[in-house]
Design an enzyme around this catalytic site. Structure first.
Site, PDB file in Angstrom:
ATOM      1  N   GLY A  22       2.162   5.616   4.413  1.00  0.00           N
ATOM      2  CA  GLY A  22       1.180   6.243   5.305  1.00  0.00           C
ATOM      3  C   GLY A  22      -0.165   5.542   5.351  1.00  0.00           C
ATOM      4  CB  SER A  57       5.636  -4.220  -2.746  1.00  0.00           C
ATOM      5  OG  SER A  57       4.609  -4.301  -1.790  1.00  0.00           O
ATOM      6  N   GLY A 110       0.837  -1.207   0.000  1.00  0.00           N
ATOM      7  CA  GLY A 110       0.000   0.000   0.000  1.00  0.00           C
ATOM      8  C   GLY A 110       0.864   1.246   0.000  1.00  0.00           C
TER       9      GLY A 110
END
Lengths: 174, 174
Positions: free
Chosen positions: B13, B84, B10
Site C-alpha cells: 500500500g 522485499s 516498501g
C-alpha cells in the site's frame, strides 16, 4: 521484433546442452542477443525444492517458459535445453511464444545409456534414481518437431548447420 | 550496455506498483525496453506453493532477482515492485546487478493502514492474515536507498519526476 525461442527437448544425454551451447556460440559470433537457459541450472535458481513428479516437472517447465518468453519479448534469442518430457506441457509453454522452434534432440535409449556421460543411467537402472526419464519415467517425443536431429547419426557440426539453415529459412538468420 | 534494475521496496500500500507503472509508461514513451516485474504477479508464475516465512519470501525475492538480472543483461530496464522486507536479501540480489537503483517507497504505517486499498490491513489486524508485513511480520527499511520517496508527502507525479531526475543523473536518461 520479438526474439525466437528455440526449445531443445530429449532424453538426458541426447545432446541438448551440447547443441544449444554450440548454437549459442554461432549466434553470438554473428552479433545476436542470445541467452541459453539450461534446465538443470534454471532448476537451481527457480525451482529449488521441486522434485521430479509430473506436477513438479511441469511447474519447472512452465517457469522456464515464463522466463524464456519474457526475454524473447525484448528481442533476445532464447535457447532452452530441458528434457521437458511431457508433450502437452511443451505445447502449452511454446504456444505462448510468438516465434519458436521445437527441436527434438533424438538418440535411441540404447545410445544414451551407452554414452552415460554423467553415470546417471547406470544409477537409474540400479534403481538409485527414481523418476528417471527413459528408465522409470516417461518421455513423450514431439509428434511434429520443427527440427528433428538424430545425434547418433549426425555430428554436432552437422546438427548445428541444420539448425542454422532452419533459422535462416525462417528469416532469423545467423 | 547492461540495463538498469530499479528495485521498489516498501510496505503493502505504500505505492510501489503505482510508481513503477507510472515510471514504466514514461520510459516506454521515450523508447526504452522496459519490463515491470510485479512481486504478486511473479509469485504466481515462479513461486506457486511458497508462503510467507522468511525462507519462502527470500526464495521468491531471489527468483525475481535472477529474472531481473537476466533481462538487464540484455539491455532491458527492469522495474521490480516487491515488498522485499529483508535488508540482507535485497542487498544480496541487488549486488548481482551491474547497474541498479534501490527505491524506498515510504509511507508511515498509519497512512497505509488508512489507505488499505485492498482491505488487507484490516484483515491482518483482525489476525486473519498471518505473516503480514508491518503488522505481524517485520519490514527492514533500506539504510541508504538511492531514492527515498515519502508517498504521504509527495504526489505520484512528483515521485516520478524524482525518479526520472535520478535516472538522468546516472546517465540512463529517459
Amino acid at each position: 521484433m520479438s526474439g525466437l525461442v528455440v526449445w531443445f527437448t530429449g532424453l538426458s544425454g541426447a545432446g541438448k546442452s551440447t547443441l544449444a551451447t554450440a548454437l549459442e556460440a554461432r549466434l553470438k559470433a554473428s552479433g545476436q542477443q542470445v541467452e541459453l537457459l539450461d534446465g538443470d541450472a534454471v532448476r537451481e535458481h527457480l525451482s529449488k525444492g521441486l522434485g521430479f513428479s509430473r506436477e513438479d516437472r511441469d511447474s519447472n517447465i512452465r517457469r522456464i517458459g515464463f522466463v524464456a518468453n519474457l526475454l524473447a519479448k525484448h528481442g533476445v534469442t532464447v535457447l532452452v535445453s530441458a528434457i521437458s518430457p511431457y508433450r502437452d506441457t511443451r505445447s502449452e509453454v511454446l504456444a505462448q511464444a510468438s516465434r519458436k522452434l521445437e527441436v527434438f534432440v533424438d538418440a535411441p535409449l540404447e545410445t544414451v545409456k551407452e554414452r552415460d556421460v554423467k553415470g546417471l543411467y547406470a544409477k537409474a537402472l540400479r534403481g538409485e534414481i527414481p523418476h528417471f526419464t527413459g528408465v522409470s519415467d516417461p518421455y513423450e517425443p514431439p509428434l511434429s518437431p520443427d527440427v528433428h536431429l538424430r545425434t547418433d547419426l549426425l555430428s554436432i557440426e552437422e546438427c548445428v548447420e541444420r539448425l542454422l539453415e532452419t533459422l535462416d529459412e525462417r528469416e532469423v538468420a545467423a
